[in-house]
Write an enzyme that holds these catalytic residues in place. Structure first.
Site, PDB file in Angstrom:
ATOM      1  N   ASP A   1      -0.031   5.088   1.055  1.00  0.00           N
ATOM      2  CA  ASP A   1      -0.224   5.991   2.183  1.00  0.00           C
ATOM      3  C   ASP A   1      -0.264   5.209   3.493  1.00  0.00           C
ATOM      4  O   ASP A   1      -1.069   4.299   3.665  1.00  0.00           O
ATOM      5  CB  ASP A   1      -1.513   6.802   2.015  1.00  0.00           C
ATOM      6  CG  ASP A   1      -1.503   7.653   0.750  1.00  0.00           C
ATOM      7  OD1 ASP A   1      -0.410   8.020   0.293  1.00  0.00           O
ATOM      8  OD2 ASP A   1      -2.589   7.947   0.226  1.00  0.00           O
TER       9      ASP A   1
ATOM     10  N   CYS B   1      -6.599   3.161  -7.644  1.00  0.00           N
ATOM     11  CA  CYS B   1      -8.033   3.306  -7.866  1.00  0.00           C
ATOM     12  C   CYS B   1      -8.356   4.789  -7.725  1.00  0.00           C
ATOM     13  O   CYS B   1      -8.115   5.371  -6.669  1.00  0.00           O
ATOM     14  CB  CYS B   1      -8.826   2.497  -6.838  1.00  0.00           C
ATOM     15  SG  CYS B   1     -10.606   2.871  -6.907  1.00  0.00           S
TER      16      CYS B   1
ATOM     17  N   LYS C   1      -9.880  -0.984  -3.019  1.00  0.00           N
ATOM     18  CA  LYS C   1      -9.700  -1.930  -1.926  1.00  0.00           C
ATOM     19  C   LYS C   1     -10.779  -1.666  -0.879  1.00  0.00           C
ATOM     20  O   LYS C   1     -11.076  -0.509  -0.620  1.00  0.00           O
ATOM     21  CB  LYS C   1      -8.300  -1.768  -1.306  1.00  0.00           C
ATOM     22  CG  LYS C   1      -7.178  -2.106  -2.261  1.00  0.00           C
ATOM     23  CD  LYS C   1      -5.802  -1.954  -1.631  1.00  0.00           C
ATOM     24  CE  LYS C   1      -5.357  -0.518  -1.574  1.00  0.00           C
ATOM     25  NZ  LYS C   1      -4.009  -0.345  -1.016  1.00  0.00           N
TER      26      LYS C   1
ATOM     27  N   ASP D   1       0.604   9.195   6.135  1.00  0.00           N
ATOM     28  CA  ASP D   1      -0.806   9.278   5.757  1.00  0.00           C
ATOM     29  C   ASP D   1      -1.421  10.493   6.437  1.00  0.00           C
ATOM     30  O   ASP D   1      -0.850  11.050   7.373  1.00  0.00           O
ATOM     31  CB  ASP D   1      -1.536   7.999   6.179  1.00  0.00           C
ATOM     32  CG  ASP D   1      -2.852   7.805   5.440  1.00  0.00           C
ATOM     33  OD1 ASP D   1      -3.227   8.675   4.620  1.00  0.00           O
ATOM     34  OD2 ASP D   1      -3.514   6.791   5.676  1.00  0.00           O
TER      35      ASP D   1
ATOM     36  N   ASP E   1       0.879  -1.164   0.000  1.00  0.00           N
ATOM     37  CA  ASP E   1       0.000   0.000   0.000  1.00  0.00           C
ATOM     38  C   ASP E   1       0.920   1.219   0.000  1.00  0.00           C
ATOM     39  O   ASP E   1       2.112   1.108   0.316  1.00  0.00           O
ATOM     40  CB  ASP E   1      -0.884  -0.042   1.251  1.00  0.00           C
ATOM     41  CG  ASP E   1      -1.791   1.176   1.356  1.00  0.00           C
ATOM     42  OD1 ASP E   1      -2.391   1.570   0.333  1.00  0.00           O
ATOM     43  OD2 ASP E   1      -1.905   1.733   2.472  1.00  0.00           O
TER      44      ASP E   1
ATOM     45  N   ASP F   1      -1.649  -0.925   5.963  1.00  0.00           N
ATOM     46  CA  ASP F   1      -1.903  -0.389   7.300  1.00  0.00           C
ATOM     47  C   ASP F   1      -3.389  -0.414   7.644  1.00  0.00           C
ATOM     48  O   ASP F   1      -3.790   0.123   8.661  1.00  0.00           O
ATOM     49  CB  ASP F   1      -1.338   1.036   7.421  1.00  0.00           C
ATOM     50  CG  ASP F   1      -2.081   2.043   6.556  1.00  0.00           C
ATOM     51  OD1 ASP F   1      -2.571   1.663   5.467  1.00  0.00           O
ATOM     52  OD2 ASP F   1      -2.183   3.219   6.961  1.00  0.00           O
TER      53      ASP F   1
END
Length: 180
Positions: free
Chosen positions: A9, A89, A101, A15, A7, A127
């Site tokens: 972020d 996405c 996701k 993030d 992943d 995460d």
């Protein structure tokens, strides 16, 4: 092929609940870029799968996202590594797409890109629950990091077999040690 799916972020970069919207807000988590480089140098293929609903929400445009990804790739290259594939996405949570996701569309795209039927045994590092569940749908092995939203995610029930590490660098230490 030794493939890993990350992943973005909260795993590679800091993030934000307010979204990472600008190049200046894209800040690498300490040790993450070096960890990716170490994977590359050890013969791993690195893919990134990231939800970027900020595009659908009008918080940033595709050019800004491209700039963030270019910066990420450049910084990894400066450490002697590479990211082999980035998929994202662009849809919001209510779009009903197959790529956001926890649906497996991004992971299916990665598998197809590398000529794989599934991602059986491929480490999937995230995460959040949605990262782990999306990877599991194609047979990936879930790794949760405590960075980003990881501590919040730990408060819930994790998928069976999830391994938990402090950060991406610790995941990479484990994987490289295991493959010796």
């Amino acid at each position: 092929m030794k493939l890993i799916v990350l992943d973005r972020d909260g795993v590679i970069n800091e993030d934000s609940d307010a979204y990472v919207k600008t190049l200046e807000e894209w800040i690498p988590i300490p040790g993450s870029l070096q960890a990716i480089a170490r994977l590359s140098q050890a013969g791993w293929t690195v893919a990134v799968a990231t939800n970027q609903s900020g595009l659908a929400r009008g918080m940033f445009d595709a050019s800004t996202l491209d700039d963030m990804h270019f910066k990420m790739q450049q910084l990894v290259m400066e450490q002697g590594g590479r990211i082999d594939l980035i998929v994202h996405c662009p849809h919001g949570p209510d779009a009903g797409c197959e790529c956001r996701k926890p649906k497996p569309g991004l992971f299916r795209t990665i598998a197809e890109h590398f000529g794989l039927a599934d991602l059986k045994g491929v480490p999937v590092v995230g995460d959040s629950h949605r990262d782990l569940h999306a990877g599991l749908m194609l047979g990936g092995t879930p790794y949760l990091v405590r960075t980003g939203k990881g501590l919040r995610t730990l408060e819930g029930t994790l998928p069976s077999g999830t391994q938990v590490f402090d950060d991406l660098a610790a995941v990479v230490d484990h994987l490289l040690e295991k493959s010796r």
